[in-house]
Design a protein around this motif. Structure first.
Motif, PDB file in Angstrom:
ATOM      1  N   LEU A 328       0.830  -1.206   0.000  1.00  0.00           N
ATOM      2  CA  LEU A 328       0.000   0.000   0.000  1.00  0.00           C
ATOM      3  C   LEU A 328       0.864   1.255   0.000  1.00  0.00           C
ATOM      4  CD1 LEU A 328      -2.920  -0.919   2.408  1.00  0.00           C
ATOM      5  CD2 LEU A 328      -3.008  -0.536  -0.060  1.00  0.00           C
ATOM      6  N   MET A 329       1.943   1.176   0.741  1.00  0.00           N
ATOM      7  CA  MET A 329       2.877   2.287   0.725  1.00  0.00           C
ATOM      8  C   MET A 329       3.423   2.485  -0.701  1.00  0.00           C
ATOM      9  SD  MET A 329       6.665   2.010   1.965  1.00  0.00           S
ATOM     10  CE  MET A 329       7.839   2.937   1.057  1.00  0.00           C
ATOM     11  N   ALA A 330       3.723   1.382  -1.364  1.00  0.00           N
ATOM     12  CA  ALA A 330       4.223   1.459  -2.743  1.00  0.00           C
ATOM     13  C   ALA A 330       3.164   2.070  -3.651  1.00  0.00           C
ATOM     14  CB  ALA A 330       4.610   0.066  -3.236  1.00  0.00           C
ATOM     15  N   ALA A 331       1.917   1.702  -3.417  1.00  0.00           N
ATOM     16  CA  ALA A 331       0.828   2.237  -4.246  1.00  0.00           C
ATOM     17  C   ALA A 331       0.720   3.754  -4.060  1.00  0.00           C
ATOM     18  CB  ALA A 331      -0.492   1.557  -3.897  1.00  0.00           C
ATOM     19  N   MET A 332       0.938   4.246  -2.859  1.00  0.00           N
ATOM     20  CA  MET A 332       0.921   5.705  -2.645  1.00  0.00           C
ATOM     21  C   MET A 332       2.103   6.352  -3.357  1.00  0.00           C
ATOM     22  SD  MET A 332      -0.447   6.463   1.183  1.00  0.00           S
ATOM     23  CE  MET A 332       0.816   5.732   2.198  1.00  0.00           C
ATOM     24  N   HIS A 333       3.257   5.714  -3.195  1.00  0.00           N
ATOM     25  CA  HIS A 333       4.490   6.224  -3.806  1.00  0.00           C
ATOM     26  C   HIS A 333       4.340   6.345  -5.324  1.00  0.00           C
ATOM     27  CE1 HIS A 333       9.165   5.603  -4.072  1.00  0.00           C
ATOM     28  NE2 HIS A 333       8.815   6.837  -4.371  1.00  0.00           N
ATOM     29  N   GLU A 334       3.654   5.350  -5.899  1.00  0.00           N
ATOM     30  CA  GLU A 334       3.572   5.280  -7.367  1.00  0.00           C
ATOM     31  C   GLU A 334       2.270   5.879  -7.902  1.00  0.00           C
ATOM     32  OE1 GLU A 334       6.716   1.762  -8.194  1.00  0.00           O
ATOM     33  OE2 GLU A 334       4.658   1.032  -8.102  1.00  0.00           O
ATOM     34  N   ASP A 336       0.192   8.180  -9.712  1.00  0.00           N
ATOM     35  CA  ASP A 336       0.552   9.234 -10.668  1.00  0.00           C
ATOM     36  C   ASP A 336      -0.653  10.088 -11.064  1.00  0.00           C
ATOM     37  OD1 ASP A 336      -0.714   7.325 -12.119  1.00  0.00           O
ATOM     38  OD2 ASP A 336       0.960   6.887 -13.476  1.00  0.00           O
ATOM     39  N   SER A 337      -1.735   9.974 -10.326  1.00  0.00           N
ATOM     40  CA  SER A 337      -2.878  10.848 -10.613  1.00  0.00           C
ATOM     41  C   SER A 337      -2.526  12.268 -10.138  1.00  0.00           C
ATOM     42  CB  SER A 337      -4.121  10.346  -9.878  1.00  0.00           C
ATOM     43  OG  SER A 337      -3.951  10.481  -8.480  1.00  0.00           O
ATOM     44  N   PRO A 338      -2.994  13.273 -10.859  1.00  0.00           N
ATOM     45  CA  PRO A 338      -2.591  14.645 -10.531  1.00  0.00           C
ATOM     46  C   PRO A 338      -2.983  15.053  -9.101  1.00  0.00           C
ATOM     47  CG  PRO A 338      -4.224  14.604 -12.327  1.00  0.00           C
ATOM     48  CD  PRO A 338      -3.847  13.196 -12.058  1.00  0.00           C
ATOM     49  N   ASP A 339      -4.122  14.582  -8.635  1.00  0.00           N
ATOM     50  CA  ASP A 339      -4.553  14.979  -7.283  1.00  0.00           C
ATOM     51  C   ASP A 339      -4.188  13.951  -6.220  1.00  0.00           C
ATOM     52  OD1 ASP A 339      -5.619  17.139  -8.472  1.00  0.00           O
ATOM     53  OD2 ASP A 339      -7.652  16.321  -8.594  1.00  0.00           O
ATOM     54  N   LEU A 340      -3.410  12.988  -6.607  1.00  0.00           N
ATOM     55  CA  LEU A 340      -3.010  11.942  -5.658  1.00  0.00           C
ATOM     56  C   LEU A 340      -4.232  11.324  -4.967  1.00  0.00           C
ATOM     57  CD1 LEU A 340       0.131  13.708  -4.132  1.00  0.00           C
ATOM     58  CD2 LEU A 340       0.072  11.972  -5.942  1.00  0.00           C
ATOM     59  N   LEU A 358      -4.118  18.200  -0.290  1.00  0.00           N
ATOM     60  CA  LEU A 358      -3.184  17.801  -1.347  1.00  0.00           C
ATOM     61  C   LEU A 358      -1.733  18.030  -0.931  1.00  0.00           C
ATOM     62  CD1 LEU A 358      -2.761  16.720  -4.172  1.00  0.00           C
ATOM     63  CD2 LEU A 358      -2.995  19.044  -5.050  1.00  0.00           C
ATOM     64  N   LYS A 359      -1.494  19.133  -0.290  1.00  0.00           N
ATOM     65  CA  LYS A 359      -0.129  19.455   0.124  1.00  0.00           C
ATOM     66  C   LYS A 359       0.418  18.356   1.051  1.00  0.00           C
ATOM     67  CE  LYS A 359       2.445  23.431   1.882  1.00  0.00           C
ATOM     68  NZ  LYS A 359       2.333  24.789   2.430  1.00  0.00           N
ATOM     69  N   ALA A 360      -0.434  17.884   1.942  1.00  0.00           N
ATOM     70  CA  ALA A 360      -0.011  16.829   2.866  1.00  0.00           C
ATOM     71  C   ALA A 360       0.167  15.500   2.131  1.00  0.00           C
ATOM     72  CB  ALA A 360      -1.028  16.683   3.990  1.00  0.00           C
TER      73      ALA A 360
END
Ligand code: ADP
Length: 468
Positions: A328-334, A336-340, A358-360
């Motif tokens: 899951l951490m990898a999924a956050m890292h990767e 690539d959507s503009p708004d995360l 978004l900043k956080a």
């Protein structure tokens, strides 16, 4: 705003604490080579156990027949059957069945655990149907057991200690193969354990089967470990070993590597102190899949404590060890959507923190990046450490005197596997990048990393074939 500044400071401290400049990585390389020496010189001479495996010949393709393997060592338990044709073949015909290990068995009794393993094998064999195998004589099996063992021969070994969340007290100090054979008897199975191997040794066996220039194997999954082919005369702690090849595979147990040059942060220290095995597996705790997510969680928790504006009030989930799994951490890292969006979703699902600004979210991605990059680069330094020990890092340790460009580098292959390397693209890229940086491109072009798949299972079956 002051609160943002505090968070920015936490991030800055993390980045400094995780420094993996090439200079520092080279120090880690040297420390790894030095510790390897020390571990080979005397029993207990280093945190690196440098265990003998008694594997002195690696499979070469002449093996023939059906062979079996069991793999116990991480999240999943696997049963494998390999059909060997007697000729080297680029594709090894095999079947695998995997299942998660019921968590209660990881801390139960050895009988419970081994009965579960034997039953799984029995079901697997029962499904063979009425093909040629049913009337077969005793089956030969390789057992991949990825925990530190003191081996007495290629088919026996005593468990030294558990790692990766396993803890079955009555097993420590016992012969793993004896336990398994007893379970086979209880379940009425006529199966002979011909080889007991660490998963890295299985990976090396498969790697070598496919490419004879393979000299070492690395696994980076739930845990991490490495093994390599060493000259017998370099294994000083065991005088008088005789092997026909003059070499033996050494299981480094590199997860336990430690050096003051490793970039360690307060999060690592906390994680270690709260773990069931403090002061152990220090390298593994900075590198492998079992831990990376939790390092990230600890940083996010600290950021939340500094600034409730960013992540809202501290959720209990955020204070719960290991809720953030590495995939899951990898999924956050990767993400690539503009708004995360994925980052927001995972933070909400995992920590029950809704509406993270978004900043956080961007900061969270950065934290994942710092932690993963450090892990991948340290793994790369470890690999170069091995190459240095066996004179394949281009430094000309043995030949001496010559300049770097004069050295004729032998083609050198390292087999590698594990979920972190094979499924986490950024981790893999950072690792390759660091290898190039440390070795320099001239040398790095002679070094190949070869991904093996299910090598630990197939490799154990290959070794069962070689040694039965
Ligand atoms: P083992 O549990 O035997 O080590 P693997 O080599 O398949 O099995 O590794 C599984 C581990 O790899 C998981 O525990 C997880 O930490 C990590 N992993 C798997 N997939 C991913 C992924 N997509 N991103 C990051 N890590 C992953």
């Amino acid at each position: 705003r002051r609160k943002w500044k505090k968070v920015a400071n936490v991030l800055k401290e993390l980045e400094e604490g995780c420094d993996t400049s090439v200079g520092r990585l080279r120090q880690v390389v040297d420390a790894m080579a030095v510790e390897m020496h020390a571990g080979l010189a005397s029993e207990g001479g280093s945190k690196l156990k440098m265990l003998l495996t008694y594997v002195d010949n690696l499979p070469n393709g002449t093996e023939k027949g059906p062979y079996y393997a069991l793999h116990l060592g991480g999240t999943n338990f696997r049963v494998t059957r390999v059909h060997l044709s007697g000729q080297p073949s680029p594709l090894l015909e095999h079947e695998v069945e995997r299942q998660p290990i019921p968590p209660h068995l990881m801390t139960s009794t050895s009988e419970d655990l081994f009965d579960f393993i034997a039953s799984s094998l029995k079901e697997f064999i029962a499904k063979e149907g009425d093909g040629s195998n049913t009337s077969q004589d005793r089956r030969e099996l390789g057992f991949t057991f990825s925990f530190p063992m003191k081996q007495m021969s290629v088919s026996s070994g005593i468990l030294i200690k558990w790692t990766k969340g396993f803890s079955i007290v009555d097993m420590v100090g016992r012969d793993v193969v004896a336990c398994l054979q007893e379970a086979f008897v209880r379940k009425g199975l006529d199966v002979h354990v011909a080889a007991l191997v660490n998963d890295t040794v299985g990976t090396l066996a498969v790697g070598h089967y496919h490419d004879p220039d393979t000299v070492a194997a690395i696994v980076i999954g739930t845990g991490t470990n490495a093994c390599y082919l060493e000259r017998i005369d370099a294994i000083i702690k065991c005088q008088g070993l005789l092997t026909t090849s003059g070499r033996m595979v050494v299981n480094m147990e590199w997860g336990n590597f430690w050096s003051s040059h490793l970039p360690r942060t307060p999060y690592d220290i906390e994680l270690d102190a709260e773990s069931p095995n403090p002061n152990d597996q220090g390298f593994e705790k900075m590198i492998s899949g079992m831990y990376l997510g939790d390092v990230v969680r600890r940083v996010i928790l600290r950021m939340s404590l500094e600034s409730d504006m960013l992540f809202g009030p501290i959720s209990t989930k955020l204070s719960t060890p290991f809720v953030l799994r590495t995939p899951l951490m990898a999924a956050m890292h990767e993400d690539d959507s503009p708004d995360l969006i994925e980052v927001a979703r995972i933070l909400n699902d995992t920590f029950e923190i809704p509406d993270v600004p978004l900043k956080a979210r961007k900061i969270v991605v950065k934290v994942c990046d710092v932690v993963t990059r450090r892990a991948a680069r340290l793994a790369a330094a470890g690999i170069v450490g091995i190459l240095k020990k066996i004179g394949r890092d281009g430094s000309g340790g043995i030949t001496g005197g010559r300049s770097r460009s004069d050295i004729k580098m032998k083609r050198t292959v390292v087999a590698i596997e594990g979920g972190l390397y094979s499924s986490y693209t950024l981790f893999r890229e950072y690792l390759h990048e660091a290898l190039n940086e440390i070795l320099g491109e001239d040398i790095a072009k002679h070094v190949t990393l070869n991904v093996t798949e299910d090598g630990s299972g197939i490799g154990a079956a290959l070794l069962a074939a070689s040694y039965s």
